[in-house]
Design an enzyme around this catalytic site. Structure first.
Site, PDB file in Angstrom:
ATOM      1  N   ALA A  32     -13.382  22.287 -25.781  1.00 55.56           N
ATOM      2  CA  ALA A  32     -13.974  21.056 -26.332  1.00 55.56           C
ATOM      3  C   ALA A  32     -14.777  20.315 -25.265  1.00 55.56           C
ATOM      4  CB  ALA A  32     -12.859  20.162 -26.882  1.00 55.56           C
ATOM      5  N   PRO A  33     -15.751  19.507 -25.707  1.00 54.58           N
ATOM      6  CA  PRO A  33     -16.577  18.715 -24.782  1.00 54.58           C
ATOM      7  C   PRO A  33     -15.994  17.316 -24.550  1.00 54.58           C
ATOM      8  CG  PRO A  33     -17.491  18.540 -26.963  1.00 54.58           C
ATOM      9  CD  PRO A  33     -16.213  19.338 -27.103  1.00 54.58           C
ATOM     10  N   TRP A  34     -16.695  16.514 -23.743  1.00 59.13           N
ATOM     11  CA  TRP A  34     -16.167  15.206 -23.351  1.00 59.13           C
ATOM     12  C   TRP A  34     -16.672  14.059 -24.216  1.00 59.13           C
ATOM     13  CZ3 TRP A  34     -20.694  12.907 -22.739  1.00 59.13           C
ATOM     14  CH2 TRP A  34     -21.755  13.585 -22.117  1.00 59.13           C
ATOM     15  N   LYS A  90      -8.631  23.867 -24.475  1.00 58.36           N
ATOM     16  CA  LYS A  90      -9.042  23.359 -23.166  1.00 58.36           C
ATOM     17  C   LYS A  90     -10.013  22.208 -23.378  1.00 58.36           C
ATOM     18  CE  LYS A  90     -12.274  24.114 -20.240  1.00 58.36           C
ATOM     19  NZ  LYS A  90     -12.393  22.717 -19.779  1.00 58.36           N
ATOM     20  N   GLU A 123     -12.717  18.669 -18.425  1.00 60.19           N
ATOM     21  CA  GLU A 123     -11.967  18.169 -17.263  1.00 60.19           C
ATOM     22  C   GLU A 123     -12.041  16.648 -17.160  1.00 60.19           C
ATOM     23  OE1 GLU A 123     -14.263  20.506 -17.624  1.00 60.19           O
ATOM     24  OE2 GLU A 123     -14.685  21.437 -15.696  1.00 60.19           O
ATOM     25  N   SER A 126     -22.342  22.616 -24.932  1.00 60.65           N
ATOM     26  CA  SER A 126     -23.788  22.796 -24.811  1.00 60.65           C
ATOM     27  C   SER A 126     -24.195  24.214 -25.209  1.00 60.65           C
ATOM     28  CB  SER A 126     -24.217  22.523 -23.379  1.00 60.65           C
ATOM     29  OG  SER A 126     -23.582  23.446 -22.517  1.00 60.65           O
ATOM     30  N   ALA A 178     -26.211  26.114 -23.571  1.00 56.74           N
ATOM     31  CA  ALA A 178     -26.226  26.987 -22.382  1.00 56.74           C
ATOM     32  C   ALA A 178     -24.836  27.586 -22.138  1.00 56.74           C
ATOM     33  CB  ALA A 178     -26.684  26.198 -21.164  1.00 56.74           C
ATOM     34  N   GLU A 219     -32.207  18.410 -25.051  1.00 55.51           N
ATOM     35  CA  GLU A 219     -31.119  17.478 -25.341  1.00 55.51           C
ATOM     36  C   GLU A 219     -30.939  16.564 -24.123  1.00 55.51           C
ATOM     37  OE1 GLU A 219     -27.252  19.278 -25.918  1.00 55.51           O
ATOM     38  OE2 GLU A 219     -26.876  17.902 -27.566  1.00 55.51           O
TER      39      GLU A 219
HETATM   40  P1  NAD Z   1     -20.408  21.729 -21.778  1.00 54.87           P
HETATM   41  O1  NAD Z   1     -20.988  22.888 -22.488  1.00 54.87           O
HETATM   42  O2  NAD Z   1     -20.814  21.469 -20.371  1.00 54.87           O
HETATM   43  O3  NAD Z   1     -18.819  21.854 -21.744  1.00 54.87           O
HETATM   44  C1  NAD Z   1     -18.068  22.013 -22.930  1.00 54.87           C
HETATM   45  C2  NAD Z   1     -16.723  22.603 -22.569  1.00 54.87           C
HETATM   46  O4  NAD Z   1     -16.936  23.915 -22.055  1.00 54.87           O
HETATM   47  C3  NAD Z   1     -15.944  21.857 -21.491  1.00 54.87           C
HETATM   48  O5  NAD Z   1     -14.569  21.890 -21.811  1.00 54.87           O
HETATM   49  C4  NAD Z   1     -16.213  22.688 -20.240  1.00 54.87           C
HETATM   50  O6  NAD Z   1     -15.183  22.597 -19.277  1.00 54.87           O
HETATM   51  C5  NAD Z   1     -16.247  24.086 -20.834  1.00 54.87           C
HETATM   52  N1  NAD Z   1     -16.960  25.071 -20.033  1.00 54.87           N
HETATM   53  C6  NAD Z   1     -17.949  24.868 -19.123  1.00 54.87           C
HETATM   54  N2  NAD Z   1     -18.329  26.049 -18.594  1.00 54.87           N
HETATM   55  C7  NAD Z   1     -17.579  27.014 -19.186  1.00 54.87           C
HETATM   56  C8  NAD Z   1     -17.505  28.437 -19.068  1.00 54.87           C
HETATM   57  N3  NAD Z   1     -18.295  29.098 -18.223  1.00 54.87           N
HETATM   58  N4  NAD Z   1     -16.619  29.104 -19.841  1.00 54.87           N
HETATM   59  C9  NAD Z   1     -15.824  28.453 -20.712  1.00 54.87           C
HETATM   60  N5  NAD Z   1     -15.836  27.110 -20.856  1.00 54.87           N
HETATM   61  C10 NAD Z   1     -16.712  26.398 -20.102  1.00 54.87           C
HETATM   62  O7  NAD Z   1     -20.669  20.486 -22.732  1.00 54.87           O
HETATM   63  P2  NAD Z   1     -20.321  18.963 -22.435  1.00 54.87           P
HETATM   64  O8  NAD Z   1     -21.311  18.483 -21.422  1.00 54.87           O
HETATM   65  O9  NAD Z   1     -18.862  18.801 -22.204  1.00 54.87           O
HETATM   66  O10 NAD Z   1     -20.621  18.284 -23.870  1.00 54.87           O
HETATM   67  C11 NAD Z   1     -21.880  17.961 -24.296  1.00 54.87           C
HETATM   68  C12 NAD Z   1     -22.468  19.069 -25.152  1.00 54.87           C
HETATM   69  O11 NAD Z   1     -21.618  19.340 -26.275  1.00 54.87           O
HETATM   70  C13 NAD Z   1     -23.800  18.710 -25.745  1.00 54.87           C
HETATM   71  O12 NAD Z   1     -24.675  19.797 -25.640  1.00 54.87           O
HETATM   72  C14 NAD Z   1     -23.480  18.421 -27.215  1.00 54.87           C
HETATM   73  O13 NAD Z   1     -24.552  18.577 -28.099  1.00 54.87           O
HETATM   74  C15 NAD Z   1     -22.402  19.395 -27.466  1.00 54.87           C
HETATM   75  N6  NAD Z   1     -21.610  19.005 -28.642  1.00 54.87           N
HETATM   76  C16 NAD Z   1     -21.797  19.680 -29.813  1.00 54.87           C
HETATM   77  C17 NAD Z   1     -21.080  19.320 -30.943  1.00 54.87           C
HETATM   78  C18 NAD Z   1     -21.266  20.041 -32.259  1.00 54.87           C
HETATM   79  O14 NAD Z   1     -20.500  19.801 -33.169  1.00 54.87           O
HETATM   80  N7  NAD Z   1     -22.243  20.915 -32.384  1.00 54.87           N
HETATM   81  C19 NAD Z   1     -20.152  18.275 -30.878  1.00 54.87           C
HETATM   82  C20 NAD Z   1     -19.990  17.608 -29.667  1.00 54.87           C
HETATM   83  C21 NAD Z   1     -20.723  17.990 -28.548  1.00 54.87           C
END
Ligand code: NAD
Length: 515
Positions: free
Chosen positions: A168-170, A194, A197, A248, A250, A402
């Site tokens: 999940a994201p933050w 997870k 962080e 994200s 990426a 974004e």
């Molecule tokens: P992020 O992709 O950086 O991180 C998301 C999660 O992935 C975090 O828990 C992070 O620790 C984990 N992560 C990072 N690298 C990883 C890897 N190599 N392997 C496995 N897990 C890994 O995103 P963020 O910055 O936390 O959140 C913002 C993003 O989330 C934005 O792009 C937003 O659009 C997206 N988002 C999408 C939705 C949706 O429903 N589509 C909802 C909320 C947020």
């Protein structure tokens, strides 16, 4: 100009994170424990930069322990009746409701969200989602049985998948944890989640509530670790049957690669760049209010936030002027102070990232309002003024990428065809809105805009009964609603022979001749 609120230096009455997580920030097999990666992470209050909690991050061994607990819990939980799982989720909704204020304060502290947002949106939304899945757990449906071959009775079983590894994201830590966990466990799976962080507090409180609701140990586990370490280990784990990722695009691509290599079911909720299309017959006042609310909710850190306003030429100048004026009336301030509309971004890093995008845009566009952090009391926090950008080209960074901050870019268009074409002209397709009083125009927008959700004359509202998920590079699969069960269940065809004969007619295709 914004009217700055006051930042209160004393955090002690906000949420006692150190006391609550003295036993550690990993919730495995029903209890808290410390992570064993050998590395720590500090949760920071983005409104002040003050430390909230330093915890030991999960490493591979902690993920293994959580997966083992989830695997052990799976047969019992999958074997519970839908009614038993439903009762457990009703109890969970009651525990969450009892603790609503604690959840709101923890979420506001770690994210910088104004208390009015967590009290009126994040927490009630989560309770409602829990109540929804308590009901939906009793309505898992398969196809009806039938004699399709003539000699057999076939039916379809809908079964849980096993251990789900969720990431999940933050931006909405509590709601994202709930969206991941609830449909999965309602359908009989067990989960290792997870969180990001930066924001583990409310996922841990959620897991504690799960335990208090009498849901068996191991059904829900939380590992708070780094993405590249605990996250990748969870995605690649051979005993995890499914990866459900929100984050994200990426990182989603990287996660997809690892999950695919281990042949896992995959659900991806990724980034967004929602268009906001205003036709020339729209109610301008409604569109301006909708744009400011839709762009600034959660300080713009919302995957469905309005980010690109396309306004038909006759309304364009007035829209820019009124939107800028309304943005300037939004009150930045301490998230815990009454009267604060907008808090900081989640971190100073995220604020600096947003500021850098806007600074680059000055070379090719016009910053109509905002474009800088506020002065005064709020200087120590990760604040950024609501920002409106005009005169950017469609292929520029602010229009295509974004930003995930309180930034709206506005562009004019002439014909309806052009408005819809521009709305579709990014890789993303999560959400969109169209503003018009003409039912035919609005209906065309719902058909032709490529997004998982299209609002008409509004932007942002979500409901537990309806699916949320992306098209195009915004991912695939659905959160919320009964549709989410398509992700978290698998179908099994069961076929009974009805003839009771030893030598079946079809055997002749393998040996012998027609009898
Ligand atoms: P992020 O992709 O950086 O991180 C998301 C999660 O992935 C975090 O828990 C992070 O620790 C984990 N992560 C990072 N690298 C990883 C890897 N190599 N392997 C496995 N897990 C890994 O995103 P963020 O910055 O936390 O959140 C913002 C993003 O989330 C934005 O792009 C937003 O659009 C997206 N988002 C999408 C939705 C949706 O429903 N589509 C909802 C909320 C947020």
């Amino acid at each position: 100009m914004q009217k700055p609120g006051t930042a209160t230096p004393d955090r002690s009455d906000r949420f006692p994170a150190r006391d609550r997580f003295a036993q550690g920030a990993q919730h495995i097999a029903g209890r808290l424990r410390h992570g064993t990666s050998g590395r720590t992470h500090t949760v920071v209050d983005p409104a002040t930069g003050d430390e909230v909690l330093t915890y030991e991050l999960a490493g591979a061994a902690d993920v293994d322990a959580a997966v083992t607990a989830a695997r052990a819990a799976f047969p019992g939980w999958a074997g519970a009746t839908p009614g038993e799982r439903s009762d457990a989720l009703h109890r969970l909704a009651a525990v969450l409701a009892d603790r609503a204020e604690e959840f709101a304060r923890a979420e506001s502290l770690q994210c910088g969200k104004p208390l009015k947002l967590t009290r009126e949106f994040d927490v009630p939304g989560t309770i409602d989602n829990t109540a929804f899945f308590a009901g939906a757990a009793r309505h898992l449906q398969g196809q009806s049985a039938g004699e399709y071959s003539g000699d057999h009775t076939s039916y379809v079983r809908r079964e849980p998948i096993g251990v789900v590894g969720s990431i999940a994201p933050w931006n909405y830590p509590l709601q994202m944890a709930a969206w991941k966990i609830l449909p999965a466990i309602a359908a009989g799976n067990t989960v290792v989640l997870k969180p990001a962080e930066l924001t583990p507090l409310t996922s841990l409180l959620f897991a504690e509530a799960v335990t208090l609701a009498g849901i068996p140990d191991g059904v829900v586990n939380i590992v708070t670790g780094a993405g590249g370490e605990a996250g990748e280990h969870l995605v690649g784990h051979p005993d995890v049957a499914m990866t459900s990722f929100t984050g994200s695009t990426a990182v989603g691509k990287r996660v997809a690669g690892i999950a695919t290599a281990t042949v896992k079911r995959l659900h991806l909720e990724l980034g967004g760049k929602a268009p906001f299309v205003v036709f020339d017959d729209a109610d301008l006042e409604a569109a301006v209010h909708g744009a400011v609310a839709g762009a600034l909710i959660n300080t713009g850190q919302d995957c469905t936030a309005a980010t690109r306003a396309y306004v038909q030429r006759p309304l364009y100048e007035a829209f820019v002027e009124r939107t800028a004026a309304l943005m300037e009336s939004v009150r930045l301030g301490d998230p815990f102070a009454p009267g604060t509309d907008l808090g900081p971004l989640v971190s100073h890093t995220q604020r600096d990232r947003v500021a850098a995008v806007v600074d680059r845009a000055r070379a090719y566009a016009r910053v109509v309002t905002g474009g800088e952090p506020p002065e005064g009391d709020l200087k120590a926090g990760a604040y950024y003024r609501p920002t409106l950008i005009a005169d950017a080209a469609q292929d520029s960074e602010v229009v295509q990428s974004e930003i995930f901050g309180p930034v709206l870019v506005v562009l004019p268009f002439d014909t309806d065809d052009e408005g819809i074409r521009l709305a579709n002209d990014t890789p993303y397709g999560l959400a969109a809105s169209a503003w018009s009083r003409d039912v035919y125009r609005a209906n065309r927008a719902t058909r032709e805009i490529q997004a998982g959700c299209v609002w008409i004359n509004d932007h942002i509202p979500i409901i537990s009964e309806m699916p949320h998920g992306g098209h195009k590079a915004s991912g695939f699969g659905k959160d919320m609603s009964a549709y989410s069960f398509e992700e978290y269940t698998q179908l099994k065809h069961v076929m009974f022979d009805n003839t009771a004969v030893a030598r079946k007619d079809w055997h002749r295709t393998v040996f012998g001749d027609r009898p």
